[in-house]
Write an enzyme that holds these catalytic residues in place. Structure first.
Site, PDB file in Angstrom:
ATOM      1  N   GLY A 163       0.809  -1.214   0.000  1.00  0.00           N
ATOM      2  CA  GLY A 163       0.000   0.000   0.000  1.00  0.00           C
ATOM      3  C   GLY A 163       0.839   1.259   0.000  1.00  0.00           C
ATOM      4  N   GLY A 203      -0.620  -6.455   2.037  1.00  0.00           N
ATOM      5  CA  GLY A 203      -0.839  -7.560   2.962  1.00  0.00           C
ATOM      6  C   GLY A 203      -1.144  -8.857   2.217  1.00  0.00           C
TER       7      GLY A 203
HETATM    8  P1  ADP Z   1       3.601  -1.207   2.681  1.00  0.00           P
HETATM    9  O1  ADP Z   1       2.227  -0.646   2.928  1.00  0.00           O
HETATM   10  O2  ADP Z   1       4.137  -0.806   1.342  1.00  0.00           O
HETATM   11  O3  ADP Z   1       3.691  -2.675   2.946  1.00  0.00           O
HETATM   12  P2  ADP Z   1       4.459  -0.541   5.327  1.00  0.00           P
HETATM   13  O4  ADP Z   1       3.041  -0.450   5.721  1.00  0.00           O
HETATM   14  O5  ADP Z   1       5.266  -1.635   5.855  1.00  0.00           O
HETATM   15  O6  ADP Z   1       4.578  -0.509   3.729  1.00  0.00           O
HETATM   16  O7  ADP Z   1       5.239   0.748   5.824  1.00  0.00           O
HETATM   17  C1  ADP Z   1       5.091   2.016   5.315  1.00  0.00           C
HETATM   18  C2  ADP Z   1       5.414   3.051   6.372  1.00  0.00           C
HETATM   19  O8  ADP Z   1       6.678   2.833   6.950  1.00  0.00           O
HETATM   20  C3  ADP Z   1       5.454   4.395   5.750  1.00  0.00           C
HETATM   21  O9  ADP Z   1       4.359   5.131   6.215  1.00  0.00           O
HETATM   22  C4  ADP Z   1       6.776   4.994   6.199  1.00  0.00           C
HETATM   23  O10 ADP Z   1       6.676   6.317   6.679  1.00  0.00           O
HETATM   24  C5  ADP Z   1       7.200   4.078   7.323  1.00  0.00           C
HETATM   25  N1  ADP Z   1       8.660   4.038   7.468  1.00  0.00           N
HETATM   26  C6  ADP Z   1       9.551   3.601   6.576  1.00  0.00           C
HETATM   27  N2  ADP Z   1      10.803   3.725   7.039  1.00  0.00           N
HETATM   28  C7  ADP Z   1      10.701   4.269   8.274  1.00  0.00           C
HETATM   29  C8  ADP Z   1      11.637   4.641   9.293  1.00  0.00           C
HETATM   30  N3  ADP Z   1      12.950   4.492   9.108  1.00  0.00           N
HETATM   31  N4  ADP Z   1      11.139   5.159  10.420  1.00  0.00           N
HETATM   32  C9  ADP Z   1       9.820   5.316  10.608  1.00  0.00           C
HETATM   33  N5  ADP Z   1       8.897   4.980   9.702  1.00  0.00           N
HETATM   34  C10 ADP Z   1       9.326   4.468   8.554  1.00  0.00           C
HETATM   35 MG    MG Z   2       1.148  -0.403   4.749  1.00  0.00          MG
END
Ligand code: ADP
Ligand code: MG
Length: 368
Positions: free
Chosen positions: A325, A348
């Site tokens: 996402g 997810g």
């Molecule tokens: P996805 O939805 O693509 O699977 P996630 O939900 O795992 O991704 O994570 C996305 C979030 O992680 C983003 O909102 C981003 O701001 C946060 N994020 C990434 N790196 C860091 C970091 N070093 N510290 C804090 N937040 C982080």
């Molecule tokens: Mg996410």
């Protein structure tokens, strides 16, 4: 795929209810990221060619079983009209069968209002499932991104209608499934983002298959701590440390060597890490990426994520898959569909599919 797909049944002249994933980002009622919408066009076009009445059903956000004006799918209908270049009839209310019958346009494309406005959806209620099913003769699931959720529109409805996979779902299953069976090597996984807890199952599966796993984002911080670097508790997930150590023991995990800090927060990977990651991405034959490398929402910390995207795009010979996402949100201004081989509609769902090899919404479709 061991499930029946759209092209394996006769749909001509039928009413077809298609569960799509139009859970897109909207800003001032405008669609910001259209990868999810545009990828369903082949299924829609196929149905129109077969003279079907198309009923598109999706959720948007988390209205929690009530009507929430900001989460109406109406703006998506307008957007869809543009990319399909034909009229899209928006249907606001459809649980009452007689009322629905007068509003649905036969032989055309209909977009039904946010299915999560109805409490029966997320509760996977039998009665609600039956009502949804009553709108059509055939059910097509083209919503990989929500197939990890047991809901009326993904699972319940399949008790009442012949249920098959759409063309996008078929593609997702083929591309991601293949990756876990016979990837071209070197095969690398890039994992970032936050909430490692939600990713650990997939990471444990991936580490068996990949040659290297590059970790960044908040997940990377936890790995740095697991590797023995002193790291404040608030920057890591302490309950993940032991599992991170276990993954490190495989010798396949590449952790960040520097970072971008703001006060005492580590919010992006640094230039040396970019160079390390870049060199490995350039050599890879297969790449799967989930999770931003930093807190990209603030442009000060989007450098690592942008860099990784550019590095993947430059490696034209590789098979690249990106999903998630927030990952797609981070890339919304890039030309992903052109430079990435497969932009998964699942975050997810993609992780659960990697972990388990199937999803609840896929399991209930008709067998071949
Ligand atoms: P996805 O939805 O693509 O699977 P996630 O939900 O795992 O991704 O994570 C996305 C979030 O992680 C983003 O909102 C981003 O701001 C946060 N994020 C990434 N790196 C860091 C970091 N070093 N510290 C804090 N937040 C982080
Ligand atoms: Mg996410």
């Amino acid at each position: 795929m061991n499930k029946k797909t759209l092209k394996e049944i006769d749909v001509s002249n039928k009413k077809v209810l298609v569960r799509v994933d139009f859970n897109v980002s909207l800003s001032n009622s405008q669609v910001v990221d259209d990868t999810r919408i545009s990828q369903t066009v082949p299924t829609i076009e196929y149905l129109l060619k077969n003279h079907c009445t198309v009923l598109l059903l999706s959720h948007l956000g988390r209205p929690g079983g009530k009507r929430v004006k900001e989460l109406s799918l109406k703006p998506v209908a307008g957007y869809l009209e543009k990319i399909l270049n034909r009229r899209v009839n928006f249907v606001e209310e459809y649980v009452d069968k007689d009322e629905a019958a007068s509003k649905i346009r036969d032989g055309g494309v209909n977009l039904l209002e946010n299915v999560r406005f109805y409490p029966g959806e997320e509760a996977n209620e039998t009665e609600f499932s039956r009502k949804l099913a009553g709108l059509a003769n055939v059910y097509v699931n083209d919503a990989f991104g929500v197939d990890h959720r047991v809901a009326a529109s993904t699972v319940g409805i399949t008790q009442f209608l012949p249920a098959v996979a759409g063309l996008l779902l078929e593609k997702e299953v083929k591309v991601i499934g293949q990756l876990m069976v016979k990837p071209e090597r070197p095969f690398i996984a890039i994992i970032g983002g936050a909430k490692m807890e939600t990713k650990i199952g997939a990471m444990e599966k991936l580490i068996e298959k990949t040659d290297e796993m590059l970790v960044g984002g908040a997940v990377g911080n936890t790995f740095m701590a697991a590797a023995g670097q002193s790291m404040k508790q608030s920057l890591i997930e302490p309950q993940m440390l032991a599992l991170a150590k276990k993954l490190l023991q495989t010798g396949k995990v590449i952790i960040p060597v520097d970072g971008v800090w703001e006060e005492d927060k580590l919010l992006d990977i640094g230039p040396k890490t970019q160079a390390e990651f870049g060199a490995r991405i350039a050599k890879a034959a297969t790449i799967i990426w989930n999770g931003p490398m930093g807190m990209f929402e603030d442009p000060k910390f989007s450098g690592g994520t942008d860099f990784v995207y550019e590095a993947i795009s430059k490696n034209r010979d590789s098979l690249s898959i990106v999903g998630g996402g927030e990952t797609l949100t981070a890339l919304q201004n890039k030309d992903c569909l052109k430079t990435i081989d497969h932009v998964s509609t699942g975050g997810g769902a993609m992780l659960m599919f990697i972990e388990k090899g199937t999803l609840p919404g896929i399991e209930v479709l008709m067998d071949k």
